[in-house]
Structures are given as structure tokens and as C-alpha cells.
Design an enzyme around this catalytic site. Structure first.
Site, short mmCIF file in Angstrom:
data_model
loop_
_atom_site.label_atom_id
_atom_site.label_comp_id
_atom_site.label_asym_id
_atom_site.label_seq_id
_atom_site.Cartn_x
_atom_site.Cartn_y
_atom_site.Cartn_z
N CYS A 8 -48.67 -12.04 -8.59
CA CYS A 8 -48.40 -11.02 -7.64
C CYS A 8 -47.71 -10.07 -8.93
O CYS A 8 -47.84 -10.00 -9.81
CB CYS A 8 -47.24 -11.33 -6.58
SG CYS A 8 -46.01 -12.30 -7.20
N ASN A 11 -44.02 -11.95 -9.83
CA ASN A 11 -43.88 -13.53 -10.14
C ASN A 11 -42.76 -14.27 -9.68
O ASN A 11 -42.12 -15.17 -10.26
CB ASN A 11 -44.49 -13.92 -11.61
CG ASN A 11 -44.83 -15.46 -11.49
OD1 ASN A 11 -44.65 -15.97 -12.74
ND2 ASN A 11 -45.39 -16.16 -10.60
N CYS A 13 -41.39 -13.95 -6.16
CA CYS A 13 -41.75 -13.92 -4.53
C CYS A 13 -42.61 -14.77 -4.02
O CYS A 13 -42.88 -15.66 -3.81
CB CYS A 13 -41.29 -12.46 -3.88
SG CYS A 13 -39.85 -11.75 -4.26
N ARG A 14 -43.92 -13.83 -4.16
CA ARG A 14 -44.98 -14.20 -3.34
C ARG A 14 -45.91 -15.20 -4.24
O ARG A 14 -46.24 -16.45 -3.58
CB ARG A 14 -46.04 -13.08 -3.13
CG ARG A 14 -45.30 -12.01 -1.95
CD ARG A 14 -46.14 -10.86 -1.90
NE ARG A 14 -45.94 -9.97 -3.21
CZ ARG A 14 -46.58 -8.84 -3.32
NH1 ARG A 14 -47.41 -8.41 -2.73
NH2 ARG A 14 -46.15 -8.34 -4.63
N SER A 15 -46.26 -15.01 -5.40
CA SER A 15 -47.15 -16.21 -6.11
C SER A 15 -46.33 -17.33 -6.48
O SER A 15 -47.06 -18.31 -6.49
CB SER A 15 -47.75 -15.50 -7.44
OG SER A 15 -46.68 -14.95 -8.15
N ASP A 125 -45.25 -7.14 0.34
CA ASP A 125 -44.37 -7.63 -0.84
C ASP A 125 -42.83 -7.50 0.15
O ASP A 125 -42.51 -6.67 0.48
CB ASP A 125 -44.10 -6.10 -1.75
CG ASP A 125 -43.21 -6.37 -2.88
OD1 ASP A 125 -42.36 -7.38 -2.76
OD2 ASP A 125 -43.30 -5.58 -3.82
P1 4NP Z 1 -43.36 -10.39 -6.11
O1 4NP Z 1 -42.09 -9.36 -5.49
O2 4NP Z 1 -44.45 -9.25 -6.62
O3 4NP Z 1 -43.89 -11.08 -4.91
O4 4NP Z 1 -42.61 -11.39 -6.98
C1 4NP Z 1 -41.51 -8.43 -6.27
C2 4NP Z 1 -40.71 -8.86 -7.26
C3 4NP Z 1 -39.88 -7.75 -8.05
C4 4NP Z 1 -40.18 -6.49 -7.76
C5 4NP Z 1 -41.08 -5.91 -6.98
C6 4NP Z 1 -41.86 -7.18 -6.35
N1 4NP Z 1 -39.55 -5.66 -8.52
O5 4NP Z 1 -39.71 -4.34 -8.37
O6 4NP Z 1 -38.74 -5.98 -9.55
#
Ligand code: 4NP
Length: 160
Positions: A8, A11, A13-15, A125
């Protein structure tokens, strides 16, 4: 061993949630020696960080502990080392395809292609939203991890 990499943006939240739920599925089926998983981000913004506390709590509510995972960025070798490189949303897939050697592009897939409901765009997201986003994320992840395993288990599949 056949291996899937979940990817994602951050790294956190989702992955890592997908990695944790996929590992839990492997443990339930006694398949941990035949299949493996890791996760990574297309960015290095959170490198070294544990999963977002909201993702940890949501996974814990479903019986899965992801607190020990640590974020890292995707590296060029990942396309060689993993049989499947799975972007959680369409932006992740587009970013992965830009960096993937052309011969290995068949390994890059969209996570929700392994779900029954196949929501457009992939797994949303949840980072800037409320708690319901994390539940929705896990619903989709639970829907998809079986399909990922089935793909890796299929003879002749998962090797690019
Ligand atoms: P992820 O979510 O891609 O599912 O880990 C996010 C985590 C952090 C950010 C964006 C999405 N950020 O903008 O810092």
C-alpha cells in the site's frame, strides 16, 4: 515456498493488515511452511514504524496481532523474490508497474481482484477517515486473502 507481498502507500494500515490476515489464514490451515507473506509501502514515509494503532486494534478485534510488523518501502528485488506483488489499490498497482521490470509485470496484481465483490479502485485508504474505514478495510481483506492463497496454490500459478 510461494510468497505474496502486499503493498500500500504507507505500509502502516492496509498492507500490514493484509499480511497479518493472510498469515493467520496460513496458520489456521497449517500452511506456514509452504507459503509466506510480507508487506511494504510504495513510500518510505513510515519506514520502521509499527502499524497504525487503529489498524492494530481492528485486527486485534478479529483475533489477529499485527503489532510486531514494521514498515518498509518496496525494493527492486521484491519483484524477483515474491510470486505475487499485490497492490491494495489502483494507485499502488500503477506505482508498482512503473518500477517493475517488464518481464515480471504479471506478478503485479490488484488485491480486490481476489475478492468476490471487486470494488472499483481497490481497498480504500482508511488513514484520514473514521473507524468504520478500518472495519471496511478488514472486511475486504478477509474477502480477498482466500483468493490470494488459492492463486498461489494453483499449479503453475504465482510464478509470474
Ligand atoms: P496505508 O495508509 O497506505 O494503508 O498504510 C496510509 C498511511 C499513511 C499515509 C497515507 C495512507 N500518509 O499519508 O502518511
Amino acid at each position: 515456498m510461494k510468497k505474496a507481498l502486499f503493498v500500500c502507500l504507507g505500509n502502516i494500515c492496509r498492507s500490514p493488515s493484509a499480511e497479518g490476515m493472510f498469515r493467520a489464514l496460513l496458520a489456521r490451515r497449517g500452511l506456514e511452511r509452504r507459503f509466506g507473506a510480507d508487506s511494504a509501502g510504495t513510500s518510505n514515509w513510515h519506514a520502521g514504524a509499527a502499524p497504525d494503532p487503529r489498524a492494530q486494534a481492528a485486527a486485534r478485534r478479529r483475533g489477529v496481532d499485527i503489532s510486531g510488523l514494521r514498515a518498509r518501502a518496496v525494493s527492486p528485488e521484491d519483484f524477483e523474490r515474491f510470486d505475487l506483488v499485490i497492490g491494495m489499490d489502483e494507485n499502488n498497482v500503477a506505482d508498482l508497474l512503473e518500477d517493475c521490470p517488464p518481464a515480471l509485470r504479471g506478478r503485479v496484481r490488484l488485491f480486490t481482484d481476489f475478492t468476490a465483490s471487486r470494488p472499483k479502485g481497490g481497498v480504500p485508504d482508511p488513514y484520514y477517515g473514521g473507524p468504520e474505514g478500518f472495519e471496511r478495510m478488514l472486511d475486504l481483506i478477509e474477502e480477498g486473502v482466500e483468493g490470494v492463497l488459492a492463486h498461489l496454490e494453483a499449479p503453475g500459478e504465482g510464478g509470474g
